[in-house]
Design a protein around this motif. Structure first.
Motif, mmCIF file in Angstrom:
data_model
loop_
_atom_site.group_PDB
_atom_site.id
_atom_site.type_symbol
_atom_site.label_atom_id
_atom_site.label_comp_id
_atom_site.label_asym_id
_atom_site.label_seq_id
_atom_site.Cartn_x
_atom_site.Cartn_y
_atom_site.Cartn_z
ATOM 1 N N LEU A 183 2.337 -0.443 -8.016
ATOM 2 C CA LEU A 183 2.791 1.167 -8.293
ATOM 3 C C LEU A 183 3.491 1.284 -9.435
ATOM 4 N N ASN B 14 -5.495 0.642 1.007
ATOM 5 C CA ASN B 14 -5.903 1.268 -0.151
ATOM 6 C C ASN B 14 -5.862 2.824 -0.113
ATOM 7 N N TYR C 287 -2.259 3.578 -0.437
ATOM 8 C CA TYR C 287 -1.723 3.315 -1.795
ATOM 9 C C TYR C 287 -2.225 4.623 -2.614
#
Ligand SMILES: [Zn+2]
Lengths: 200, 94
Positions: free
Chosen positions: A128, B57, B60
């Motif tokens: 990220l 995911n 995420y």
């Protein structure tokens, strides 16, 4: 304006609210300058036109001016303003009669006849931090979010970005709690479809 | 049910499909599932590698959405013309 009379930032929030309730003009101007830019950015998330967003901010302050007497200070002034500007922005969308877009519901394509997931994804390994450091990537994803169909965008903004609970969102959007939950899930899957290739 | 009694589950009643798993996700992430629902959810998660990656995911991307907008209100300027318009509008209501 007499600068000595200007409310300064040292004033505590409680004192500021007292002044606002008294109808003090300087304190009103202070919260316009202090929070106006912030509220404008929030309004622009929901309303794509700058003019509409500015209208929403103006309406927010006019509402605050009359509603401040009822403000109980259960939240901070800023989060109270935040909620009002969102309410007003959402009302503008409704009054524009913009259709609440139906969200994809062909979930069937993700599962086989027994409800088993058809496709096995690979885990996203891109960190990220790395992604956030890339301006063009960030801009791209942001655009994908703001260009989602109106209802999907509203649900994502309210939940994943503004952090409201599904219950609060049901109230804000005047739809049922189950609709919020299924809509939110579909909105997230819609975004997934749009940005998946960027995350590999 | 005796939680310690492993033989009592996993059983048929604790099995859900990936499709049903999907319907629990929103509440799972908000920690809004009831205990029995959570147990069913976790059980499927342990059994199903596809849903494991899918959930990872999914989470995420939620984090990503949050991060994308996290700092955009830092440089929050209000145009002077808007300040003037608001103050003028307020004066009219006084
Ligand atoms: Zn599964």
């Amino acid at each position: 304006m007499d600068l000595s009379k200007r409310i300064n930032t040292d004033l505590s929030e409680d004192e500021l609210i007292v002044q606002l309730k008294k109808g003090n003009v300087d304190s009103f101007e202070f919260i316009v300058r202090e929070y106006g830019g912030y509220l404008l950015i929030i309004a622009k998330r929901y309303l794509t036109s700058e003019a509409d967003a500015q209208d929403a901010v103006q309406d927010t302050y006019l509402h605050v001016f009359s509603a401040i007497v009822t403000f109980e200070g259960r939240s901070s002034l800023k989060s109270w303003l935040h909620r009002i500007v969102i309410n007003i922005s959402l009302m503008k969308i409704r009054s524009n009669k913009r259709r609440l877009v139906e969200l994809i519901d062909d979930n069937a394509s993700f599962f086989d006849a027994n409800g088993k997931r058809i496709e096995t994804e690979t885990e996203i390994t891109l960190s990220l931090e790395k992604l956030m450091a890339d301006d063009s990537q960030r801009e791209y994803i942001k655009t994908q979010i703001t260009q989602l169909p109106q209802m999907a965008k509203n649900l994502l903004l309210l939940k994943d970005i503004e952090g409201y609970s599904t219950k609060e969102i049901a109230e804000l959007l005047d739809i049922s709690l189950p609709s919020v939950k299924t809509g939110l899930h579909r909105a997230r899957l819609l975004l997934k479809k749009k940005i998946e290739h960027q995350l590999r | 049910m005796n939680i310690e009694d492993k033989s009592s589950y996993p059983s048929q009643e604790h099995s859900i499909s990936c499709e049903s798993f999907d319907t629990f996700i929103v509440d799972y992430i908000d920690d809004n599932l009831q205990d029995n629902q959570k147990r069913i959810f976790i059980h499927h998660l342990n059994e199903c590698p596809a849903c494991r990656v899918y959930l990872k995911n999914y989470e995420y991307r939620i984090q990503l959405s949050k991060s994308i907008f996290a700092n955009d209100t830092d440089k929050a300027d209000i145009p002077n013309q808007l300040v003037d318009a608001i103050l003028a509008a307020k004066k009219q209501t006084d």
